[in-house]
Design a protein around this motif. Structure first.
Motif, mmCIF file in Angstrom:
data_model
loop_
_atom_site.group_PDB
_atom_site.id
_atom_site.type_symbol
_atom_site.label_atom_id
_atom_site.label_comp_id
_atom_site.label_asym_id
_atom_site.label_seq_id
_atom_site.Cartn_x
_atom_site.Cartn_y
_atom_site.Cartn_z
ATOM 1 N N SER A 99 -3.995 -51.979 -1.198
ATOM 2 C CA SER A 99 -3.160 -50.803 -0.923
ATOM 3 C C SER A 99 -3.210 -50.425 0.548
ATOM 4 O O SER A 99 -2.244 -49.863 1.088
ATOM 5 C CB SER A 99 -3.603 -49.616 -1.783
ATOM 6 N N THR A 157 1.717 -50.755 -4.490
ATOM 7 C CA THR A 157 0.499 -50.872 -5.306
ATOM 8 C C THR A 157 0.668 -50.131 -6.627
ATOM 9 O O THR A 157 0.370 -50.671 -7.707
ATOM 10 C CB THR A 157 -0.713 -50.319 -4.541
ATOM 11 N N ARG A 170 0.825 -47.918 -0.329
ATOM 12 C CA ARG A 170 0.476 -47.188 -1.550
ATOM 13 C C ARG A 170 1.556 -47.353 -2.628
ATOM 14 O O ARG A 170 1.258 -47.515 -3.807
ATOM 15 C CB ARG A 170 0.309 -45.694 -1.266
#
Length: 435
Positions: free
Chosen positions: A85, A93, A90
């Motif tokens: 990540s 992920t 982010r």
């Protein structure tokens, strides 16, 4: 022609004057449901665990292995997804983690034997580890500085909501078998598409990758008046796990790992076997489910109170007070001689331990710079999951050796006391910008 001086700001400063907007509400809702899903997956089968005895002919030890399988898969999963990540972002992920989880969880519902079920449960845990690891760091990196603590604690309310959903599923779907509960879990993976639609990439991560235009665009969406600046970051070496053990981060990392292990043991060791322990004290299965549901409801005002107090008094003070209060509640629960005493002790334990978890989920995500936040949180999550994996089996052994209700609860509760001691040296982060 007059040259315009470019304004440069640390990325964290772009969140100081940011208002809390409607976009933040959508982000909070999307990630809140993701946390509900994470909670659901870890507890849903606890309340239909007896079905495994009939389906596969296993005893309490075998049931404990099934219940621990997801956590077992999440341990290596967190250690891979966390650094990932920090490297890929982010948002992707969360998306790919939830999609993979849904597919594997669906397959596990049709497992023909114990070995296949265990393998698929471990694999679904590995997949779920991505969103489990990144949810809180991701949320923290999208919030205004002054709202960060309060809002992130509210996100933690997703845990008791997930527990309540799992209890409701066991009541409404449990008679249809564990397969149906597992299929319901798998369908939750579709929430990945909502996250992709509603939650932008972290401006902290974009700035660390020197994607200035994209960082500015997200900050404008979030209402930051500083979105047109050029943003700087303190650390650009992304997702290198051993950096957590260098310099000023080493003592924080070691304390953080020990605290996550102890705190999760103090909570999970009890929750996994709570229906069994309560039946030992004479409560029926239905009464035990009602007891667990009420405990989850009591936890919600615990979170709310912690959210209101952490902004005023800081993460550290509120965390310590709540953990000590939870330990006292656990002692009262362990030694209660009446049903009323059982309820009172466990309600105190639930109120304060879950309130403390809300603070910890926020505090734990604020120790590290952006380049290591996902990685640091992954180590924290791995420590929790080692505890989650070991606690059900260890408590099961205590029960199988006829240790007894009071002694078992006191052993579990000792980990709460250790948690408070480990938190004392950690630094306060309330009001600080993220690096």
């Amino acid at each position: 022609m007059i040259a315009t001086e470019v304004r440069r700001l640390p990325i964290g400063a772009a969140f100081d004057r940011m208002p809390f907007t409607r976009r933040h509400v959508l982000i909070a809702l999307a990630l809140f449901v993701a946390f509900v899903i994470e909670s659901w997956e870890q507890v849903a089968l606890i309340y239909v665990a007896g079905d495994f005895r009939t389906a596969f002919g296993i005893d309490e030890g075998g049931i404990g292995m099934v219940l621990s399988a997801v956590a077992l898969g999440m341990i290596p999963g967190t250690l891979i997804w966390g650094p990932l990540s920090d490297r890929i972002g982010r948002r992707p992920t969360c998306f790919w983690s939830l999609i993979a989880y849904g597919v594997i969880a669906l397959a596990s519902a049709f497992a023909p034997d114990m070995a296949t079920l265990m393998a698929l449960r471990v694999a679904s845990g590995f997949a779920l580890a991505g969103v489990y690891t990144v949810t809180f760091p991701y949320f923290l990196e999208l919030l205004p500085t002054r709202s960060r603590g309060r809002a992130a604690v509210y996100l933690s309310i997703g845990w008791p909501i997930g527990v309540l959903a799992a209890i409701a599923a066991s009541v409404t779907l449990g008679s249809l078998g564990w397969h149906v509960v597992t299929i319901a879990s798998a369908l939750a993976g579709l929430w990945a598409f909502v996250i992709r639609a509603w939650v932008p990439e972290s401006p902290y991560w974009l700035a660390a990758r020197d994607r200035q235009d994209e960082a500015g665009a997200v900050l404008r969406e979030l209402g930051s008046p500083d979105a047109d600046a050029v943003f700087t970051v303190g650390v650009k070496r992304m997702g290198h796990p051993l950096d957590l053990l260098r310099g000023r981060l080493r003592p924080i990392t070691l304390l953080m790992l020990l605290l996550n292990f102890a705190f999760n043991w103090g909570y999970w060791g009890l929750q996994t076997w709570l229906p069994t322990l309560l039946r030992e004290r004479g409560l029926s299965l239905d009464a035990s489910l009602g007891f667990a549901a009420l405990s989850a409801l009591v936890a919600i005002p615990g979170y709310v109170s912690a959210s209101l107090l952490t902004g005023r008094f800081g993460r550290k003070k509120i965390f310590l007070v709540y953990v000590v209060a939870a330990a006292l509640g656990g002692f009262y629960f362990a030694t209660a001689s009446t049903t009323v005493g059982l309820y009172a002790g466990n309600f105190i334990l639930s109120f304060f331990s879950l309130g403390a978890w809300g603070v910890w989920n926020t505090w734990n995500g604020e120790f590290y710079p952006t380049a290591l936040r996902g990685t640091g949180y992954s180590w924290a999550t791995a420590a929790q999951l080692v505890s989650t994996t070991a606690a059900p089996a260890a408590v099961g052994m205590l029960l199988s050796n006829a240790t007894g209700f009071t002694t078992t609860i006191l052993v579990i509760n000792a980990f709460m006391v250790l948690t408070a001691l480990l938190a004392v040296p950690l630094p306060e982060t309330e009001g600080r910008v993220l690096e």
